[in-house]
Design a protein around this motif. Structure first.
Motif, PDB file in Angstrom:
ATOM      1  N   PRO A 157       2.240   1.387   4.082  1.00 37.48           N
ATOM      2  CA  PRO A 157       3.575   1.747   3.587  1.00 37.48           C
ATOM      3  C   PRO A 157       3.487   2.557   2.293  1.00 37.48           C
ATOM      4  O   PRO A 157       2.576   2.379   1.491  1.00 37.48           O
ATOM      5  N   MET A 158       4.437   3.451   2.125  1.00 36.05           N
ATOM      6  CA  MET A 158       4.473   4.248   0.897  1.00 36.05           C
ATOM      7  C   MET A 158       4.728   3.334  -0.294  1.00 36.05           C
ATOM      8  O   MET A 158       5.665   2.537  -0.294  1.00 36.05           O
ATOM      9  N   ASP A 159       3.896   3.453  -1.314  1.00 33.75           N
ATOM     10  CA  ASP A 159       4.035   2.657  -2.536  1.00 33.75           C
ATOM     11  C   ASP A 159       3.371   3.421  -3.671  1.00 33.75           C
ATOM     12  O   ASP A 159       2.157   3.364  -3.854  1.00 33.75           O
ATOM     13  N   LEU A 160       4.163   4.154  -4.429  1.00 31.99           N
ATOM     14  CA  LEU A 160       3.626   4.989  -5.497  1.00 31.99           C
ATOM     15  C   LEU A 160       3.160   4.177  -6.698  1.00 31.99           C
ATOM     16  O   LEU A 160       2.516   4.727  -7.594  1.00 31.99           O
ATOM     17  N   SER A 161       3.440   2.881  -6.699  1.00 32.69           N
ATOM     18  CA  SER A 161       3.070   2.049  -7.851  1.00 32.69           C
ATOM     19  C   SER A 161       1.674   1.454  -7.720  1.00 32.69           C
ATOM     20  O   SER A 161       1.194   0.816  -8.663  1.00 32.69           O
ATOM     21  N   LYS A 162       1.026   1.617  -6.559  1.00 28.71           N
ATOM     22  CA  LYS A 162      -0.232   0.926  -6.308  1.00 28.71           C
ATOM     23  C   LYS A 162      -1.354   1.896  -5.968  1.00 28.71           C
ATOM     24  O   LYS A 162      -1.115   3.025  -5.532  1.00 28.71           O
ATOM     25  N   HIS A 163      -2.593   1.416  -6.148  1.00 31.37           N
ATOM     26  CA  HIS A 163      -3.786   2.111  -5.659  1.00 31.37           C
ATOM     27  C   HIS A 163      -4.747   1.050  -5.145  1.00 31.37           C
ATOM     28  O   HIS A 163      -5.027   0.075  -5.850  1.00 31.37           O
ATOM     29  N   HIS A 164      -5.205   1.226  -3.915  1.00 30.98           N
ATOM     30  CA  HIS A 164      -6.074   0.250  -3.275  1.00 30.98           C
ATOM     31  C   HIS A 164      -7.410   0.907  -2.932  1.00 30.98           C
ATOM     32  O   HIS A 164      -7.619   1.332  -1.786  1.00 30.98           O
ATOM     33  N   PRO A 165      -8.325   1.015  -3.886  1.00 35.33           N
ATOM     34  CA  PRO A 165      -9.612   1.649  -3.589  1.00 35.33           C
ATOM     35  C   PRO A 165     -10.396   0.866  -2.546  1.00 35.33           C
ATOM     36  O   PRO A 165     -10.385  -0.373  -2.552  1.00 35.33           O
ATOM     37  N   GLY A 166     -11.039   1.590  -1.638  1.00 35.39           N
ATOM     38  CA  GLY A 166     -11.841   0.937  -0.614  1.00 35.39           C
ATOM     39  C   GLY A 166     -11.047   0.221   0.450  1.00 35.39           C
ATOM     40  O   GLY A 166     -11.591  -0.641   1.151  1.00 35.39           O
ATOM     41  N   HIS A 167      -9.771   0.557   0.604  1.00 35.32           N
ATOM     42  CA  HIS A 167      -8.923  -0.119   1.586  1.00 35.32           C
ATOM     43  C   HIS A 167      -9.476   0.103   2.991  1.00 35.32           C
ATOM     44  O   HIS A 167      -9.828   1.217   3.375  1.00 35.32           O
ATOM     45  N   GLN A 168      -9.562  -0.964   3.779  1.00 30.76           N
ATOM     46  CA  GLN A 168     -10.100  -0.880   5.129  1.00 30.76           C
ATOM     47  C   GLN A 168      -9.028  -0.384   6.104  1.00 30.76           C
ATOM     48  O   GLN A 168      -7.899  -0.885   6.111  1.00 30.76           O
ATOM     49  N   ILE A 169      -9.405   0.590   6.931  1.00 28.36           N
ATOM     50  CA  ILE A 169      -8.479   1.197   7.867  1.00 28.36           C
ATOM     51  C   ILE A 169      -8.791   0.709   9.283  1.00 28.36           C
ATOM     52  O   ILE A 169      -9.921   0.833   9.760  1.00 28.36           O
TER      53      ILE A 169
END
Length: 215
Positions: A115-127
């Motif tokens: 989901p779009m969320d300009l307030s967050k950053h999730h490095p290494g997020h698993q797809i």
């Protein structure tokens, strides 16, 4: 007194609102904004006050509602043909409509998982594999558009167009969830992120106080 009013959801989270807002900016219209917080008990009632569909974005033009981002795109392109919302070349315009419609109707796995969320950053997020399939298809679209029609500028068809407005929220998702991209797609994402309109939207999102927590 402005010519239009644009009904939007939170700028941090509302991908469809971002599309409508970018279209209004490209059309060069003067517009007021009404931002309605999403996922609140009265959200739908507030939006229904402006739009019979109960969805954002909605453009109020001459007292009449134009709802759905694709309808807004076509209305503005017809009303302001000199603003180049669609590419002028017929072959490019045909492809731009195809890839815009595909974005408008598709990529459900990506929408649900990232989901779009300009307030967050999730490095290494698993797809997940089904999300990666959407990512791969989007990159294929971007490579095709850039390779065939993008030589005159940094965007899918050279100059910024409706197609870029529709894929801009995807760019934010790829940044938020640290999605690995090919070189052409990475360069395109940088161009979109660096566009002055995107910077204006992102800055406004950073000033919002509403918070939505996604699973």
């Amino acid at each position: 007194m402005t010519d239009y009013t644009l009904i939007l959801g939170n700028k941090t989270y509302s991908s469809w609102s971002l599309r409508g807002w970018l279209l209004a900016k490209q059309a060069g219209i003067r517009f007021d904004e009404v931002v309605i917080p999403l996922r609140q008990p009265d959200t739908r009632a507030q939006i229904l006050h402006h739009s019979p569909a109960g969805k954002v974005p909605t453009l109020i033009a001459g007292g009449e509602a134009v709802w759905d981002s694709l309808a807004i795109a076509e209305y503005l392109a017809e009303t302001y043909p000199s603003q180049g919302l669609w590419p002028s070349d017929p072959a490019a315009r045909r492809l731009a409509r195809c890839v815009t419609a595909e974005m408008h109707a598709g990529f459900q796995a990506l929408r649900g998982a990232l989901p779009m969320d300009l307030s967050k950053h999730h490095p290494g997020h698993q797809i997940a594999p089904e999300v990666q399939a959407d990512v791969d298809r989007i990159q294929a679209i971007w490579r095709d558009c850039r390779g065939r029609f993008g030589r005159a500028g940094d965007f899918l068809f050279g100059a910024f167009s409706v197609a870029d407005a529709f894929y801009a929220p995807v760019v934010t998702r790829f940044r938020t969830y640290d999605v690995t991209l090919d070189s052409i797609s990475e360069a395109y994402c940088t161009a979109v992120t660096d566009h002055p309109w995107m910077k204006e939207w992102t800055a406004a999102a950073a000033e919002e106080s509403w918070i939505i927590e996604f699973d």
